[in-house]
Design a protein around this motif. Structure first.
Motif, PDB file in Angstrom:
ATOM      1  N   LEU A  50      -7.440   0.846   6.784  1.00  0.00           N
ATOM      2  CA  LEU A  50      -6.878   0.363   5.457  1.00  0.00           C
ATOM      3  C   LEU A  50      -7.606  -0.945   5.082  1.00  0.00           C
ATOM      4  CD1 LEU A  50      -3.090   0.776   5.114  1.00  0.00           C
ATOM      5  CD2 LEU A  50      -5.202   2.357   4.300  1.00  0.00           C
TER       6      LEU A  50
ATOM      7  N   TYR B  95      -4.359   3.590  14.028  1.00  0.00           N
ATOM      8  CA  TYR B  95      -3.968   4.400  12.866  1.00  0.00           C
ATOM      9  C   TYR B  95      -4.241   3.807  11.507  1.00  0.00           C
ATOM     10  CZ  TYR B  95      -0.884   7.680  10.076  1.00  0.00           C
ATOM     11  OH  TYR B  95      -0.386   8.740   9.275  1.00  0.00           O
ATOM     12  N   TRP B  96      -3.944   2.581  11.271  1.00  0.00           N
ATOM     13  CA  TRP B  96      -3.870   2.131  10.071  1.00  0.00           C
ATOM     14  C   TRP B  96      -5.081   1.063   9.730  1.00  0.00           C
ATOM     15  CZ3 TRP B  96       1.584   2.707  10.867  1.00  0.00           C
ATOM     16  CH2 TRP B  96       1.985   3.768  10.092  1.00  0.00           C
TER      17      TRP B  96
ATOM     18  N   THR C  78       2.228  12.711  10.376  1.00  0.00           N
ATOM     19  CA  THR C  78       0.683  13.043  10.283  1.00  0.00           C
ATOM     20  C   THR C  78       0.331  13.657  11.413  1.00  0.00           C
ATOM     21  OG1 THR C  78       0.665  11.048   9.045  1.00  0.00           O
ATOM     22  CG2 THR C  78      -1.447  11.746   9.552  1.00  0.00           C
TER      23      THR C  78
ATOM     24  N   ASN D 245      -8.243   2.849  -2.234  1.00  0.00           N
ATOM     25  CA  ASN D 245      -7.708   1.558  -2.272  1.00  0.00           C
ATOM     26  C   ASN D 245      -8.949   0.548  -2.755  1.00  0.00           C
ATOM     27  OD1 ASN D 245      -5.072   0.370  -1.669  1.00  0.00           O
ATOM     28  ND2 ASN D 245      -5.099   2.143  -0.700  1.00  0.00           N
TER      29      ASN D 245
ATOM     30  N   GLN E 150     -11.821   7.777   3.892  1.00  0.00           N
ATOM     31  CA  GLN E 150     -10.449   7.963   3.116  1.00  0.00           C
ATOM     32  C   GLN E 150      -9.585   8.979   4.011  1.00  0.00           C
ATOM     33  OE1 GLN E 150      -9.597   6.684   0.106  1.00  0.00           O
ATOM     34  NE2 GLN E 150     -11.077   5.420  -0.071  1.00  0.00           N
ATOM     35  N   ASN E 151      -8.339   8.447   4.078  1.00  0.00           N
ATOM     36  CA  ASN E 151      -7.439   9.240   4.635  1.00  0.00           C
ATOM     37  C   ASN E 151      -7.781   9.916   5.971  1.00  0.00           C
ATOM     38  OD1 ASN E 151      -4.966  10.270   5.154  1.00  0.00           O
ATOM     39  ND2 ASN E 151      -4.693  11.500   3.093  1.00  0.00           N
TER      40      ASN E 151
ATOM     41  N   GLN F  32       0.679  -1.122  -0.005  1.00  0.00           N
ATOM     42  CA  GLN F  32       0.089  -0.001  -0.126  1.00  0.00           C
ATOM     43  C   GLN F  32       0.905   1.105   0.062  1.00  0.00           C
ATOM     44  OE1 GLN F  32      -1.577  -2.552   0.351  1.00  0.00           O
ATOM     45  NE2 GLN F  32      -3.765  -1.936  -0.004  1.00  0.00           N
TER      46      GLN F  32
ATOM     47  N   TRP G 223      -6.675  10.799   8.846  1.00  0.00           N
ATOM     48  CA  TRP G 223      -5.774  11.426   9.706  1.00  0.00           C
ATOM     49  C   TRP G 223      -5.082  12.482   8.716  1.00  0.00           C
ATOM     50  CZ3 TRP G 223      -6.624   9.357  14.182  1.00  0.00           C
ATOM     51  CH2 TRP G 223      -6.966   8.047  14.307  1.00  0.00           C
ATOM     52  N   ASN G 224      -5.483  12.729   7.412  1.00  0.00           N
ATOM     53  CA  ASN G 224      -4.626  13.518   6.545  1.00  0.00           C
ATOM     54  C   ASN G 224      -3.335  13.181   6.411  1.00  0.00           C
ATOM     55  OD1 ASN G 224      -4.475  15.214   4.453  1.00  0.00           O
ATOM     56  ND2 ASN G 224      -4.146  17.138   5.939  1.00  0.00           N
TER      57      ASN G 224
ATOM     58  N   GLU H 249      -0.284   5.127   1.089  1.00  0.00           N
ATOM     59  CA  GLU H 249      -1.207   4.073   1.716  1.00  0.00           C
ATOM     60  C   GLU H 249      -2.646   4.393   1.945  1.00  0.00           C
ATOM     61  OE1 GLU H 249       0.980   5.193   3.365  1.00  0.00           O
ATOM     62  OE2 GLU H 249       0.650   5.346   5.539  1.00  0.00           O
ATOM     63  N   PHE H 250      -2.745   5.791   1.968  1.00  0.00           N
ATOM     64  CA  PHE H 250      -4.117   6.228   2.326  1.00  0.00           C
ATOM     65  C   PHE H 250      -5.077   6.875   0.928  1.00  0.00           C
ATOM     66  CE2 PHE H 250      -2.681   6.589   6.762  1.00  0.00           C
ATOM     67  CZ  PHE H 250      -3.967   5.796   7.069  1.00  0.00           C
TER      68      PHE H 250
END
Ligand code: HEM
Lengths: 114, 840
Positions: B423, B419-420, B283, B523, B510-511, B108, B513-514, B519-520
């Protein structure tokens, strides 16, 4: 590619060589008692000094080293990055080798120290 | 828009093709999936399960230790518990968890469709899950090992550890290390060759750097412990005395080999976690990482220096003072790069455009910084030799190791989960429950482990199942136990959060945390719709509109031009597109191979040799079936961008399989170098058992000469067959015959060598010298086994018209391994026959 990696790792590779040589030499020479301890002490210090010198030389004249390892001229776009990484790694490796040398200067070569 | 690699709008069929080709198999066939998000999540899930299981064992131990003179657990069970807890945490949780994050996140972050060998990762994961579960279950049958996670002989020799308990460790863990190596090969080739165009080394995300160094460390560190486990298992089973002092062996050899792996191991665990932190902090601070280059340098330096620290675990074994000082010096040196990273992180937090956002990941990161720095400080303390003499094997060490491991790895891991999660989950985890998790874990951890520094300094040894109640250790231990349960409550809240909020699938926020990294990007099962052209370290921040462009297919490879799974291969340093890699999809073969391999090793443990061999054959058969489907023919050149056509088949040093073979050769070479070290080491310890004086003399020079000639002739045959590869579409029985002959030459070379030594009456069980001599042939035989299979495999393809001048990857791989094996064999002959002759 492999040459570039080795170039970046000049400092750490010579640091590893230093540790292997001094540890190997000191422990086997002391184990067999083949040489007087003072001589062993100097034999340990010598590689440190020589290898530190080599790292510093490589940091001062990086382009020929790069050419020697890769057979190509430094790529202009990548060069600043590669160079700064190589130099910083070289610097930190020399510091670590200074630590080894201090130990070799301060302590008797073959004593158990307890 | 015109300077983008592709123009739009793209035909709708492209997206449908991608979805169909990359679809995750449903129902039962989910087991055959190889997509990195599916197997990556499975991998992390399994690692987390082992964390919970080993944590439960920890709670049992803490309950026993809560008060003095307790009888809740027996001494024997306690020994099994700390061994299984330590081993599971290190080998089944920590390393797999970070490797899993690599498998899941790297494609990613690099916007690759997948890592280059998807079935290899899936194989490694399944082997680990099956092997790991069986290993862990030994605790239920009183069969678990008891020698501590580092299994020192002589305690672990057959005399002092009868039964199969120790063998479960040796064979079970030994083989899980092989799975870690498989993952490492995947990660190295993945990071170096599947980056998006434009992502030069200088623009690579720090996590990719960390994983590259992590994997390289596995390649050099794990072979040492694989050799050690082989030696100990052989000594336990056949009595070859590598570690028995009376016959010229030395128990310290184990310690050297184990810690040459074991110390890098802790950095193997820490570096990826540090890499994750370096991704999250920018981030949360909404600003690029301060000191990117310094962090890269710190990661590389830590990786290197960590190989020069192993003797600091052996300060109290009687090694001369100056040797200890070298390793003390190196231990001080390694704290410099770790310090650099900590200062970079703090500087990034301070440099933020806005105040550092306090989210659940940030809390875990702050907790990590606090705990890890404390662990680092006690690390510098124990690096001071005289201090270590006092603290060695006391609870101070238990405190130190948990501060670095839990601080350096578990806290970043929980930050990562929060955080992830978006995904792979369509819902985010809860900030509220997350804060509870953090609070309980942070307070619980410090309550449990801080007092242990004091218990240790006031004399409590580690690995004791109980202690007298009148030594003043009770209250500190009671506090520790309460802390452990508070921490467990935190983990429980996290599990609750998972149950309530984790929903596997795409389509989440989508994303959220900006973040600035790839990877954001939007997907799906196929990763990103097109592979972006990258011009900065934080492309999502610096290249406006990137997400939309990528999603509209305006970058590279917006479709599936070969009609199958594929990704873009780029050059290692400058990331210039080189070719399109055709990749395999779901399959049962790697799954059967994994089950077969696990069964082979585990059945050997319980001495079910015949069934074990049957499973081994099944595993090899499955591997052959699996590899037979690889090496697909070229599809010619395909269009990946408006002005770029790339080949779909590449051989030689540009190809990914060549790289993987080179890494595999590095693994074998490190294993062999560890062996050479062991040979020379035992000679320095016990020169009196060495030939010619202490053991039967060497066989006549004719034996090694014939052996060497056979190896050289075999190499010549392989070179000749390479020159005779047929035109495409032709059959070539002569190539097959030459390869078979070459394989036979290698087997014969080993047979002659063994025969020669048997002729002199040398007995491997009589002395460490004899054991070492035959061990060289064992190692050569092991690699020859692989060479024979690969040569016959390539031969079979030559006969079935699947090997020719153009489509020659199977031949190239076999040839590379042949050359390596021949070189190793020649070097071995020189050592075994030359060194004693040199001694006279
Ligand atoms: C979840 C909280 C944890 C608790 C309460 C805990 C508790 C313990 C206890 C009571 C021992 C045995 C001490 C002794 O008798 O000498 C121990 C040993 C150990 N723990 Fe943990 N632990 C935890 C987490 C971890 C983690 C996350 C790791 C690694 C990533 C880890 C690695 C180890 C190791 C390597 C040992 C040494 C085993 C041995 O002596 O062979 N622990 N732990």
């Amino acid at each position: 590619m492999i040459g570039t990696l080795i170039f970046i790792l000049t400092g750490p590779i010579l640091w590893a060589a230093d540790l292997t040589i001094i540890y190997g030499a000191q422990s086997s020479l002391c184990a067999f008692g083949a040489l007087p301890p003072q001589i062993v002490g100097w034999l340990v210090l010598a590689p440190c000094v020589i290898l530190m010198g080599l790292v510093l030389l490589a940091l001062a004249k990086p382009s020929p080293v790069f050419r020697g390892l890769t057979g190509a001229s430094p790529p202009p776009e990548q060069w600043p990055f590669l160079l700064s990484i190589t130099r910083l790694l070289g610097g930190i490796s020399v510091l670590a080798m200074v630590y080894f040398s201090i130990a070799a200067l301060l302590l008797p070569a073959c004593g158990q120290l307890r | 828009m015109n300077d983008l690699p592709n123009s739009g709008p793209r035909p709708a069929s492209e997206l449908e093709d991608l979805k169909r080709i990359w679809a995750t198999p449903g129902g039962f066939r989910l087991l055959t999936a190889v997509n990195n998000t599916v197997v990556g999540t499975l991998y992390i899930g399994a690692a987390f399960l082992f964390f919970v299981l080993a944590g439960i064992l920890a709670l049992l131990m803490r309950t026993q230790l809560a008060v003095g003179d307790n009888t809740f657990l027996s001494q024997d069970l306690y020994n099994q518990l700390f061994t299984t807890h330590g081993t599971t945490m290190m080998f089944l949780f920590a390393v797999p968890a970070v490797e899993a994050l690599g498998v899941m996140l790297l494609p990613q972050m690099l916007a690759a469709r997948d890592l280059p060998f998807p079935r290899l990762s899936a194989f490694a994961i399944w082997a680990y899950i099956i092997g790991g579960l069986v290993f862990f279950s030994t605790i239920f049958y009183d069969m678990a090992p008891k020698g501590g996670w580092f299994m020192y002989p002589p305690l672990t020799l057959k005399e002092y550890s009868p039964g199969d308990n120790a063998d479960f460790w040796l064979l079970g863990i030994g083989f899980i290390e092989i799975s870690a190596i498989a993952g490492a090969i995947e990660i190295i080739v993945g990071v170096l060759r599947t980056r998006p165009p434009g992502m030069t080394l200088a623009k690579m995300p720090i996590f990719a750097w960390a994983m590259l160094i992590f994997a390289a460390m596995i390649v050099f560190a794990f072979p040492a412990v694989i050799l050690a486990t082989m030696l100990l298992e052989i000594e336990r089973t056949f009595g070859w005395p590598f570690f028995t002092a009376a016959l010229g062996g030395d128990a310290l050899l184990w310690q050297h080999l184990f810690w040459f792996f074991g110390h890098p191991e802790v950095y193997i665990i820490f570096l990826p976690a540090a890499g994750l932190v370096s991704m999250m902090i920018p981030t949360m601070a909404q600003t690029p990482l301060v000191g990117y280059r310094l962090i890269v340098v710190a990661l590389i330096a830590t990786g290197f220096f960590s190989f020069g620290l192993w003797v600091h675990h052996m300060f109290t074994t009687g090694i001369p003072g100056l040797s200890l000082a070298f390793f003390s010096a190196a231990s001080m040196a390694v704290s410099v790069p770790s310090g650099i990273q900590v200062f970079s992180w703090i500087a990034t937090m301070a440099a933020g455009r806005q105040r550092f956002r306090i989210t659940v990941p940030s809390l875990f990161i702050l907790g990590f910084l606090f705990i890890f720095v404390l662990g680092g400080l006690t690390g510098v303390m124990v690096a001071v030799v005289p201090f270590d003499f006092q603290a060695h094997d006391s609870y101070f060490i238990v405190a130190h190791l948990h501060y670095v491991l839990v601080g350096g790895m578990v806290f970043p891991l929980f930050a990562t989960f929060y955080y992830w999660a978006p995904l792979v989950s369509s819902r985010m985890l809860s900030e509220r429950l997350g804060k509870w998790t953090f609070g309980l874990m942070f307070i619980g951890f410090n309550t449990a482990f801080f007092p242990m520094h004091i218990t240790g300094l006031s004399g409590m040894p580690r690995r004791v199942w109980t202690y007298p109640g009148n030594l003043g250790w009770d209250i500190l231990n009671t506090i520790s136990t309460v802390g452990a349960f508070i921490m467990a409550a935190g983990v429980l809240v996290f599990i609750l959060d998972l149950v309530r909020n984790f929903r596997f699938g795409q389509g989440g926020v989508q994303n959220p945390w900006n973040a600035g990294t790839l990877e954001f990007l939007p997907n799906d099962v196929y990763s990103t719709r097109s592979i972006p052209h990258v011009t900065s370290r934080e492309p999502v921040w610096d290249q406006p509109g990137l997400a939309e462009q990528v999603d509209q297919g305006l970058h590279y490879l917006p479709n599936a031009p070969t009609g199958g799974r594929e990704t873009l291969i780029t050059s290692a340093i400058e990331a210039k597109p080189q070719y399109v890699l055709q990749m395999p999809g779901p399959s049962w073969s790697h799954l059967i191979a994994a089950a077969g391999t696990a069964a082979f090793f585990l059945l050997l443990t319980v001495k079910q040799v015949n069934i074990a061999i049957a499973c081994g054959v099944l595993a090899i058969g499955a591997c052959l079936f699996w590899t037979w489907q690889l090496d697909r023919p070229s599809q010619g050149e395909v269009q990946v961008a408006r002005n770029l056509r790339l080949p779909t088949y590449i051989t030689g040093p540009l190809s990914h399989s060549w790289w993987a073979m080179v890494v595999l050769m590095l693994v074998s070479a490190s294993l062999y170098l560890s062996y050479v070290f062991a040979y020379l080491y035992l000679w320095t310890v016990s020169p009196e058992v060495w030939a010619p004086a202490g053991s039967p003399g060497l066989p006549g020079i004719a034996y090694p000469a014939i052996s060497a000639t056979l190896l050289v002739v075999g190499t010549g045959l392989v070179i000749a067959s390479g020159k005779m590869l047929p035109q495409p579409g032709r059959q070539s029985p002569s190539v097959a015959a030459l390869l078979a002959l070459a394989a036979a030459a290698m087997v014969a070379a080993i047979a002659v060598e063994v025969w020669g030594h048997l002729g002199t009456g040398l007995d491997p069980a009589a002395s460490s010298y004899g054991a070492m001599v035959f061990m060289a042939s064992v190692l050569e035989g092991q690699i020859a086994f692989a060479v024979v299979i690969m040569c016959l495999f390539a031969g079979a393809r030559a006969v079935t018209r699947q090997l020719d001048r153009d489509r020659r990857v199977t031949f190239d791989n076999a040839a590379l391994l042949y050359y390596y094996a021949a070189a190793q064999g020649l070097f071995g002959l020189l050592l075994i026959h030359g060194f004693p002759r040199l001694l006279g």
